[in-house]
Design a protein around this motif. Sequence first.
Motif, PDB file in Angstrom:
ATOM      1  N   GLY A 126       0.818  -1.208   0.000  1.00 29.50           N
ATOM      2  CA  GLY A 126       0.000   0.000   0.000  1.00 29.50           C
ATOM      3  C   GLY A 126       0.847   1.251   0.000  1.00 29.50           C
ATOM      4  O   GLY A 126       2.046   1.226  -0.286  1.00 29.50           O
ATOM      5  N   SER A 127       0.217   2.347   0.338  1.00 27.65           N
ATOM      6  CA  SER A 127       0.935   3.620   0.474  1.00 27.65           C
ATOM      7  C   SER A 127       1.344   3.772   1.933  1.00 27.65           C
ATOM      8  O   SER A 127       0.514   3.649   2.822  1.00 27.65           O
ATOM      9  CB  SER A 127       0.037   4.784   0.030  1.00 27.65           C
ATOM     10  N   TYR A 128       2.605   4.031   2.150  1.00 29.89           N
ATOM     11  CA  TYR A 128       3.174   4.000   3.501  1.00 29.89           C
ATOM     12  C   TYR A 128       3.259   5.380   4.127  1.00 29.89           C
ATOM     13  O   TYR A 128       3.633   6.351   3.475  1.00 29.89           O
ATOM     14  CB  TYR A 128       4.580   3.405   3.470  1.00 29.89           C
ATOM     15  N   LYS A 148       6.766   3.266   8.177  1.00 32.14           N
ATOM     16  CA  LYS A 148       7.520   2.315   7.370  1.00 32.14           C
ATOM     17  C   LYS A 148       8.900   2.071   7.971  1.00 32.14           C
ATOM     18  O   LYS A 148       9.372   0.918   8.036  1.00 32.14           O
ATOM     19  CB  LYS A 148       7.658   2.826   5.936  1.00 32.14           C
ATOM     20  N   GLU A 149       9.555   3.144   8.404  1.00 35.52           N
ATOM     21  CA  GLU A 149      10.871   2.980   9.030  1.00 35.52           C
ATOM     22  C   GLU A 149      10.788   2.124  10.279  1.00 35.52           C
ATOM     23  O   GLU A 149      11.650   1.275  10.530  1.00 35.52           O
ATOM     24  CB  GLU A 149      11.468   4.356   9.357  1.00 35.52           C
ATOM     25  N   SER A 150       9.744   2.338  11.082  1.00 36.13           N
ATOM     26  CA  SER A 150       9.582   1.530  12.299  1.00 36.13           C
ATOM     27  C   SER A 150       9.293   0.068  11.954  1.00 36.13           C
ATOM     28  O   SER A 150       9.750  -0.842  12.660  1.00 36.13           O
ATOM     29  CB  SER A 150       8.474   2.113  13.174  1.00 36.13           C
ATOM     30  N   LEU A 151       8.571  -0.174  10.865  1.00 34.37           N
ATOM     31  CA  LEU A 151       8.300  -1.544  10.424  1.00 34.37           C
ATOM     32  C   LEU A 151       9.577  -2.249  10.004  1.00 34.37           C
ATOM     33  O   LEU A 151       9.840  -3.395  10.404  1.00 34.37           O
ATOM     34  CB  LEU A 151       7.323  -1.538   9.240  1.00 34.37           C
ATOM     35  N   ILE A 152      10.363  -1.561   9.180  1.00 40.02           N
ATOM     36  CA  ILE A 152      11.615  -2.154   8.698  1.00 40.02           C
ATOM     37  C   ILE A 152      12.531  -2.505   9.866  1.00 40.02           C
ATOM     38  O   ILE A 152      13.134  -3.587   9.917  1.00 40.02           O
ATOM     39  CB  ILE A 152      12.322  -1.196   7.719  1.00 40.02           C
ATOM     40  N   SER A 153      12.605  -1.592  10.820  1.00 42.16           N
ATOM     41  CA  SER A 153      13.449  -1.812  11.999  1.00 42.16           C
ATOM     42  C   SER A 153      12.934  -2.991  12.827  1.00 42.16           C
ATOM     43  O   SER A 153      13.718  -3.844  13.268  1.00 42.16           O
ATOM     44  CB  SER A 153      13.489  -0.536  12.841  1.00 42.16           C
ATOM     45  N   LEU A 154      11.630  -3.051  13.032  1.00 39.23           N
ATOM     46  CA  LEU A 154      11.040  -4.135  13.830  1.00 39.23           C
ATOM     47  C   LEU A 154      11.264  -5.487  13.159  1.00 39.23           C
ATOM     48  O   LEU A 154      11.654  -6.458  13.816  1.00 39.23           O
ATOM     49  CB  LEU A 154       9.546  -3.880  14.017  1.00 39.23           C
ATOM     50  N   ILE A 155      11.014  -5.563  11.855  1.00 43.76           N
ATOM     51  CA  ILE A 155      11.179  -6.825  11.124  1.00 43.76           C
ATOM     52  C   ILE A 155      12.631  -7.301  11.186  1.00 43.76           C
ATOM     53  O   ILE A 155      12.907  -8.491  11.385  1.00 43.76           O
ATOM     54  CB  ILE A 155      10.722  -6.647   9.656  1.00 43.76           C
ATOM     55  N   ILE A 204       6.818  -9.474   4.694  1.00 39.32           N
ATOM     56  CA  ILE A 204       7.341  -8.920   3.445  1.00 39.32           C
ATOM     57  C   ILE A 204       6.597  -7.623   3.108  1.00 39.32           C
ATOM     58  O   ILE A 204       5.354  -7.594   3.087  1.00 39.32           O
ATOM     59  CB  ILE A 204       7.179  -9.940   2.291  1.00 39.32           C
ATOM     60  N   LEU A 205       7.367  -6.572   2.861  1.00 39.23           N
ATOM     61  CA  LEU A 205       6.796  -5.280   2.488  1.00 39.23           C
ATOM     62  C   LEU A 205       6.831  -5.116   0.973  1.00 39.23           C
ATOM     63  O   LEU A 205       7.836  -5.396   0.335  1.00 39.23           O
ATOM     64  CB  LEU A 205       7.574  -4.135   3.136  1.00 39.23           C
ATOM     65  N   HIS A 206       5.720  -4.659   0.414  1.00 36.19           N
ATOM     66  CA  HIS A 206       5.620  -4.412  -1.022  1.00 36.19           C
ATOM     67  C   HIS A 206       5.251  -2.948  -1.241  1.00 36.19           C
ATOM     68  O   HIS A 206       4.466  -2.378  -0.482  1.00 36.19           O
ATOM     69  CB  HIS A 206       4.534  -5.286  -1.665  1.00 36.19           C
ATOM     70  N   GLU A 207       5.760  -2.377  -2.304  1.00 38.53           N
ATOM     71  CA  GLU A 207       5.390  -1.012  -2.649  1.00 38.53           C
ATOM     72  C   GLU A 207       3.987  -0.983  -3.268  1.00 38.53           C
ATOM     73  O   GLU A 207       3.504  -1.985  -3.798  1.00 38.53           O
ATOM     74  CB  GLU A 207       6.400  -0.410  -3.625  1.00 38.53           C
ATOM     75  N   LEU A 229      -3.151  -4.715  -9.119  1.00 36.77           N
ATOM     76  CA  LEU A 229      -3.347  -4.982  -7.692  1.00 36.77           C
ATOM     77  C   LEU A 229      -4.256  -6.192  -7.496  1.00 36.77           C
ATOM     78  O   LEU A 229      -4.018  -7.027  -6.613  1.00 36.77           O
ATOM     79  CB  LEU A 229      -3.938  -3.753  -6.996  1.00 36.77           C
ATOM     80  N   LYS A 230      -5.280  -6.291  -8.322  1.00 38.33           N
ATOM     81  CA  LYS A 230      -6.190  -7.437  -8.246  1.00 38.33           C
ATOM     82  C   LYS A 230      -5.439  -8.744  -8.497  1.00 38.33           C
ATOM     83  O   LYS A 230      -5.639  -9.736  -7.779  1.00 38.33           O
ATOM     84  CB  LYS A 230      -7.319  -7.256  -9.266  1.00 38.33           C
ATOM     85  N   ASN A 231      -4.568  -8.749  -9.489  1.00 32.32           N
ATOM     86  CA  ASN A 231      -3.789  -9.949  -9.796  1.00 32.32           C
ATOM     87  C   ASN A 231      -2.832 -10.303  -8.664  1.00 32.32           C
ATOM     88  O   ASN A 231      -2.516 -11.475  -8.450  1.00 32.32           O
ATOM     89  CB  ASN A 231      -3.016  -9.750 -11.100  1.00 32.32           C
ATOM     90  N   PHE A 232      -2.366  -9.289  -7.935  1.00 27.52           N
ATOM     91  CA  PHE A 232      -1.506  -9.524  -6.772  1.00 27.52           C
ATOM     92  C   PHE A 232      -2.323 -10.123  -5.624  1.00 27.52           C
ATOM     93  O   PHE A 232      -1.894 -11.081  -4.966  1.00 27.52           O
ATOM     94  CB  PHE A 232      -0.871  -8.199  -6.348  1.00 27.52           C
ATOM     95  N   THR A 233      -3.511  -9.582  -5.391  1.00 22.29           N
ATOM     96  CA  THR A 233      -4.335  -9.970  -4.241  1.00 22.29           C
ATOM     97  C   THR A 233      -4.750 -11.438  -4.279  1.00 22.29           C
ATOM     98  O   THR A 233      -4.868 -12.084  -3.231  1.00 22.29           O
ATOM     99  CB  THR A 233      -5.600  -9.078  -4.186  1.00 22.29           C
TER     100      THR A 233
END
Length: 372
Positions: A228-230, A235-242, A252-255, A263-267
């Motif tokens: 999604g839109s971060y 986002k920085e706190s997520l990266i650090s936590l992971i 896994i984080l996706h842009e 997006l539908k094909n991804f979902t």
Amino acid sequence: MSSTILITIYDNPDKFPPTLNAIYILSKKYRKVIIVWRGNPNIKLNLPDNCIHYCVSSGNLIDSSYFIKIYVLIKFLLSVIKHFRNYRPKWLVSYDCYSFTAALFVKLINKHMKIWYHNHDITDTNYVTKYSLTYWCWLLEKKYINKVTSFTVPDESRLKYFYLNEYVNTKVIPNYPLKSFNDFFNYQTPSTFKILYQGRVANGHGIIELIKFIHSNPQMAIQFDIIGSYDDDFKESLISLIKNLKLQHKVILHERIPNYKDLKNFTKNFHIGLGIMEPLNLQFQTCAKASNKIYEYIAFGMPVILFDNAHFKSALSQYQWAHFTDMSEQSFKSTLTEIMDNFEFYSKYAYNDFRNKLNFETVFADQEKFLS
């Protein structure tokens, strides 16, 4: 087939799947669908052939000065007036308080103009700066809401925030996907359950809590994907936590994927949807039927994890695919265990509910008749 309908939205319509859904249905009922929107004119919109769209060019208005914002709104207003005069539509449709402001000026030109106002995102005045452009548009909305012929919202809990008289045709049109969003699903229990969160990646969605749960329960065969839109700080706190929890292989984080079809094909590659929205603001407090991602999840046969509160339970507890959590470790564990042990049962109910009743065609039918 009727002649023309004019649709106005103060953003890129591709960001709002329910708006696109309405456009697709209306394109079959009207000879021409005229769309006036604001954003980047270089963005290509995937629309039916009889849709003609005009973009009012603007940059990122969030960081723009007050005068630039006024200038862009005036450009938008003049564009709406111009295309109203050129096409003489049967209906003018507005999707937010800015485009509704433009509709009011059209009403000054033609007092018989029929306005349908679908408020897709309610204004939370706790987050609106006084005397900002949003504030003035909200005031105009509040004062002149009864100038509309038809008014709709995606969730009935939002109606109490609008003071409508009995002459306004009022309906609820939830943010469900079109049936064509997914016309086939195969119910099979996976070896690893892939949980998906998609949308605005920020506080209030149970993301941090679920990551910590995954760390505390390494024996569970789950993977968590976020797209999604971060919010940058989040986002920085997520990266650090992971990284600190050594969960790079499980979280896994996706842009953001800007194209709705992509997006539908991804979902469709996931098994469980995370639809938690803590009641941090008015949007989250009233979004059980306004959150399109919940219903995009079930369109792919995903059971959905929701926030355990009165609003969501009142709206969704009757559905087998809806599971509720208070985000404690024990709650996550019992919820996920239940879903994983009975996945095919819940998955089938999710997809069948989407096909039979929780789709846009079903809930839009009454409004479609009214517009005719």
